[in-house]
Write a protein that holds these residues in place. Structure first.
Motif, PDB file in Angstrom:
ATOM      1  N   ARG A 222       0.835  -1.206   0.000  1.00 36.59           N
ATOM      2  CA  ARG A 222       0.000   0.000   0.000  1.00 36.59           C
ATOM      3  C   ARG A 222       0.871   1.258   0.000  1.00 36.59           C
ATOM      4  O   ARG A 222       0.611   2.211  -0.719  1.00 36.59           O
ATOM      5  CB  ARG A 222      -0.905  -0.005   1.240  1.00 36.59           C
ATOM      6  N   ARG A 227      -4.468   4.650   3.272  1.00 36.14           N
ATOM      7  CA  ARG A 227      -5.739   3.951   3.452  1.00 36.14           C
ATOM      8  C   ARG A 227      -6.489   4.672   4.570  1.00 36.14           C
ATOM      9  O   ARG A 227      -6.025   4.717   5.707  1.00 36.14           O
ATOM     10  CB  ARG A 227      -5.524   2.481   3.809  1.00 36.14           C
ATOM     11  N   TRP A 330      -1.156  -3.968   3.881  1.00 33.13           N
ATOM     12  CA  TRP A 330      -2.537  -3.492   3.735  1.00 33.13           C
ATOM     13  C   TRP A 330      -2.712  -2.109   4.358  1.00 33.13           C
ATOM     14  O   TRP A 330      -3.371  -1.240   3.790  1.00 33.13           O
ATOM     15  CB  TRP A 330      -3.502  -4.476   4.399  1.00 33.13           C
TER      16      TRP A 330
END
Length: 429
Positions: A222, A227, A330
């Motif tokens: 990522r 995020r 992530w």
């Protein structure tokens, strides 16, 4: 002289002596009396102070190429302003911490405790409170919190202990708390049972390897793409990651990345000689008649088979490092993994492939933090679940920033006292 097979080793006097150690009632009673006693960790790990080089090497030792850990120029442009260490690395860094010597009562309780008993890491619980930067020296103190006697299907009578390791930097700040779930077993019982002895080694065709490569090729870091908490939904997938097929090279590279296995410590030449004199029960002759470390079951199939396993297998902490890699890929550079609990349920044998999957199980706001709860499963090529884990990740809201949690006051005070005593004794020295 001909080399010995696993069965030959089992018939040797050296092997019988090496496994002829039992879990005794006396050991169990002494362990109970030691619960809650915390002592400065005086061990010198392979890494004592973080550097850009050893951070990169540790990341690479777990298969992690995130530039936040590996590229100083890239890392300067992140919110951290520098390379930082993968969270699991703090468990492998330790400089000797000075503290008051244990009293005669503690020494008596510890003397020859669990001598010759085999130890498995069966899981852990982590809480992180700040990152590790290049230049940070890590100290720690530790002690056992709980102890429970159980009967294990694999190894008969066993003892389950939880040890708390508090990791502190040179400023006296708590970086992380690492609670290690350890299973203490009798080697002779494990060898006799041979629960997994019928397992066959995994073999792969070119097509099989190509399928694993497809997973590797699709993995995404990522990284700088933030995020946001706002965009995450319960049920979201964390994606898929592959680790394996496991090789002896993987174990060697993990050691080279900084896993020292202190205080047992694989050593060479004169150092190995001194180590054999210090802890003779840790050394067992191999098929060539050479004393070698009992921990070689992680790379020596003959010894692994002699004590009841079909093949050599990984360290549990390797898969814990893989878990952190998966979560951080992530979360991205702006996310913070604050908590992990993992259970290591099966061995990861040489040749095994681990497929890692996960999903979001909850979202919440707590103490000003925006937290995402996730669950993660490791599955091998046999379809066995080998690791089950849960984790909490702090993510930024749009326009905001994710923060580490506050250190509990009692823990901060305990750590400050330990570091104060360390510096007092350092000045006296």
């Amino acid at each position: 002289m001909a080399t010995k097979s696993p069965d030959d080793i089992k018939q040797s006097d050296e092997w019988k002596k090496a496994v002829d150690y039992a879990i005794t009632d006396n050991d169990i009673e002494r362990q109970e009396k030691l619960l809650g006693y915390m002592q400065a960790a005086k061990t010198r790990e392979y890494i004592q102070t973080a550097t850009t080089d050893n951070i990169r090497n540790f990341a690479h030792g777990t298969g992690d190429d995130n530039p936040l850990f590996c590229d100083p120029e890239y890392a300067r442009g992140t919110r951290w302003g520098s390379v930082i260490a993968p969270g699991m690395m703090v468990g492998q860094i330790n400089a000797p911490m000075l503290g008051d010597a244990p009293g005669d009562d503690i020494k008596a309780l510890r003397k020859s405790l669990w001598k010759g008993v085999h130890v498995f890491v069966s899981g852990s619980t982590w809480d992180w409170y700040r990152p590790v930067f290049p230049g940070d020296t890590i100290y720690s103190y530790n002690g056992d919190e709980t102890s429970e006697v159980k009967t294990s299907e694999f190894s008969g009578r066993s003892v389950i202990t939880v040890r708390k390791d508090v990791k502190i930097n040179q400023r006296g700040e708590v970086v992380a708390v690492y609670r290690i779930l350890r299973v203490l077993t009798e080697r002779k019982t494990a060898a006799k049972k041979g629960k997994y002895s019928a397992l066959e080694p995994a073999t792969y065709t070119d097509e099989d390897i190509a399928k694993v490569d497809e997973v590797y090729a699709a993995e995404m870091v990522r990284g700088a793409e933030t995020r946001h908490f706002d965009d995450v939904q319960v049920g979201d997938s964390l994606g898929k990651m592959a680790k394996g097929p496991l090789t002896v090279t993987d174990v060697i590279v993990y050691h080279a990345g900084g896993y020292g296995f202190v205080p047992y410590a694989p050593t060479v030449g004169r150092l190995a000689h001194k180590n054999r004199k210090r802890i003779p029960a840790f050394y067992v002759k191999n098929e060539y008649g050479v004393p070698d470390v009992a921990q070689r079951l992680h790379w020596d199939p003959v010894w692994a088979q002699a004590i009841g396993n079909p093949m050599a297998y990984d360290y549990g902490v390797m898969r814990e490092s893989y878990l952190w890699h998966y979560l951080n890929d992530w979360a991205g550079d702006d996310g913070i993994i604050t908590h992990v609990h993992d259970e290591i349920r099966k061995f990861n044998y040489m040749g095994d492939v681990q497929t890692i999957t996960g999903e979001v199980t909850g979202k919440r706001e707590d103490g000003g933090q925006n937290l995402v709860d996730v669950k993660v499963i490791f599955t091998n090529q046999r379809g066995d679940e080998t690791v089950r884990a849960t984790a909490t990740i702090a993510l930024p809201k749009k326009g905001g920033i994710a923060m580490y949690p506050q250190v509990p006051r009692d823990l901060a005070e305990e750590a400050a006292k330990m570091m104060q005593r360390h510096w007092e004794l350092s000045r006296k020295g």
